[in-house]
Design a protein around this motif. Sequence first.
Motif, PDB file in Angstrom:
ATOM      1  N   UNK A 128       0.820  -1.217   0.000  1.00  0.00           N
ATOM      2  CA  UNK A 128       0.000   0.000   0.000  1.00  0.00           C
ATOM      3  C   UNK A 128       0.850   1.262   0.000  1.00  0.00           C
ATOM      4  N   UNK A 129       2.000   1.206   0.662  1.00  0.00           N
ATOM      5  CA  UNK A 129       2.899   2.363   0.656  1.00  0.00           C
ATOM      6  C   UNK A 129       3.396   2.652  -0.758  1.00  0.00           C
ATOM      7  N   UNK A 130       3.806   1.610  -1.471  1.00  0.00           N
ATOM      8  CA  UNK A 130       4.316   1.810  -2.831  1.00  0.00           C
ATOM      9  C   UNK A 130       3.235   2.347  -3.758  1.00  0.00           C
ATOM     10  N   UNK A 131       2.005   1.858  -3.587  1.00  0.00           N
ATOM     11  CA  UNK A 131       0.894   2.345  -4.407  1.00  0.00           C
ATOM     12  C   UNK A 131       0.552   3.789  -4.051  1.00  0.00           C
ATOM     13  N   UNK A 132       0.545   4.101  -2.770  1.00  0.00           N
ATOM     14  CA  UNK A 132       0.254   5.475  -2.329  1.00  0.00           C
ATOM     15  C   UNK A 132       1.322   6.443  -2.816  1.00  0.00           C
ATOM     16  N   UNK A 133       2.559   5.970  -2.874  1.00  0.00           N
ATOM     17  CA  UNK A 133       3.659   6.804  -3.382  1.00  0.00           C
ATOM     18  C   UNK A 133       3.426   7.165  -4.848  1.00  0.00           C
ATOM     19  N   UNK A 134       2.889   6.220  -5.628  1.00  0.00           N
ATOM     20  CA  UNK A 134       2.648   6.449  -7.051  1.00  0.00           C
ATOM     21  C   UNK A 134       1.691   7.610  -7.289  1.00  0.00           C
ATOM     22  N   UNK A 135       0.745   7.812  -6.364  1.00  0.00           N
ATOM     23  CA  UNK A 135      -0.242   8.883  -6.541  1.00  0.00           C
ATOM     24  C   UNK A 135       0.029  10.053  -5.590  1.00  0.00           C
ATOM     25  N   UNK A 141       1.542   7.550   3.033  1.00  0.00           N
ATOM     26  CA  UNK A 141       2.916   7.040   3.010  1.00  0.00           C
ATOM     27  C   UNK A 141       3.552   7.177   4.396  1.00  0.00           C
ATOM     28  N   UNK A 142       3.425   8.347   4.991  1.00  0.00           N
ATOM     29  CA  UNK A 142       4.011   8.590   6.314  1.00  0.00           C
ATOM     30  C   UNK A 142       3.395   7.692   7.381  1.00  0.00           C
ATOM     31  N   UNK A 143       2.112   7.417   7.227  1.00  0.00           N
ATOM     32  CA  UNK A 143       1.412   6.559   8.187  1.00  0.00           C
ATOM     33  C   UNK A 143       1.895   5.105   8.083  1.00  0.00           C
ATOM     34  N   UNK A 144       2.164   4.667   6.852  1.00  0.00           N
ATOM     35  CA  UNK A 144       2.550   3.271   6.615  1.00  0.00           C
ATOM     36  C   UNK A 144       4.042   3.009   6.766  1.00  0.00           C
ATOM     37  N   UNK A 145       4.853   4.053   6.698  1.00  0.00           N
ATOM     38  CA  UNK A 145       6.305   3.885   6.682  1.00  0.00           C
ATOM     39  C   UNK A 145       6.849   3.039   7.843  1.00  0.00           C
ATOM     40  N   UNK A 146       6.387   3.248   9.085  1.00  0.00           N
ATOM     41  CA  UNK A 146       6.938   2.436  10.184  1.00  0.00           C
ATOM     42  C   UNK A 146       6.642   0.942  10.057  1.00  0.00           C
ATOM     43  N   UNK A 147       5.566   0.583   9.340  1.00  0.00           N
ATOM     44  CA  UNK A 147       5.183  -0.823   9.210  1.00  0.00           C
ATOM     45  C   UNK A 147       5.798  -1.491   7.989  1.00  0.00           C
ATOM     46  N   UNK A 148       6.212  -0.704   7.009  1.00  0.00           N
ATOM     47  CA  UNK A 148       6.684  -1.256   5.739  1.00  0.00           C
ATOM     48  C   UNK A 148       8.010  -1.987   5.888  1.00  0.00           C
TER      49      UNK A 148
END
Length: 269
Positions: A128-135, A141-148
């Motif tokens: 989801x982080x990579x997909x959110x980065x695309x858009x 992205x910031x919310x997901x970064x610690x879990x990625x």
Amino acid sequence: MITLIVAIAVGGGSFAAAYWAADWGVGWSVFAGVVGFGVFQGVFGFLLQKRVKRDMETVQQILVGGQKKLQQKMQRWQMRPPGSIQAAQNEIFADTKVFVKEALAQTETLRKYRLWVPMMDRQIATAQLQLSWMIKDFKTVDKLMPKAICLDPTMSAIKMARLYMLEKPMTEIEKVYKKGVGRVRYNGNVLLAAAMSWMQVQRGDADGAFKTLTEALKKSDNETLKRNHECLMNNRVAHFSNSGIGDQWYSLLLEEPRVHTQRQRSVYR
């Protein structure tokens, strides 16, 4: 994990059946328990992995289908150019958001495997982080970064890029860089070294960028890294460019690709 608990229960049941019902003795009963545990883990794990792979392929198919439509649109534009480059870029981004959001929605179906697959939550967060980065949904992205999970160069480079955007210290970015290049094989460090040296140049540390590229070229023969290394060696910092890496570089959103337009010449008779 539920899978492990069930497998232990199956193993225990196999032991009990062999020992109490079949009167096999301790040695053979333990063997039966181990076999029961192993067979369950193997068969169930195979079937589960197959289902997860199928659902992940569905996400990939959505992305491939969306990108194919974009390519067809751009091919049509070669025959009939759009009104302006800016309008074309906005339209491409709007179309990208449509299929990326569809792919994001599809990743939610993977949550049903959380109790069965180790680290499934982190795998979902990474996708989801990579997909959110695309858009350019940087809030997500910031919310997901610690879990990625940053196990590949692209994810490490994205994390570096986001830290740079947030104006974090270079020491923090360098920590991610060193961990990322430590995992890759020959020529797997290209995107990471290109990003790290670019950030150092942008922050006025050309010497640091030169050192980064000197070390990187021990594990790479990439022409763009070589060219930038030569530019820094000859004090031609203005000629430093990662454009040779192409879409992979521009996907980090640190620079916009340069678009060259051709002027239409009038022919007078």
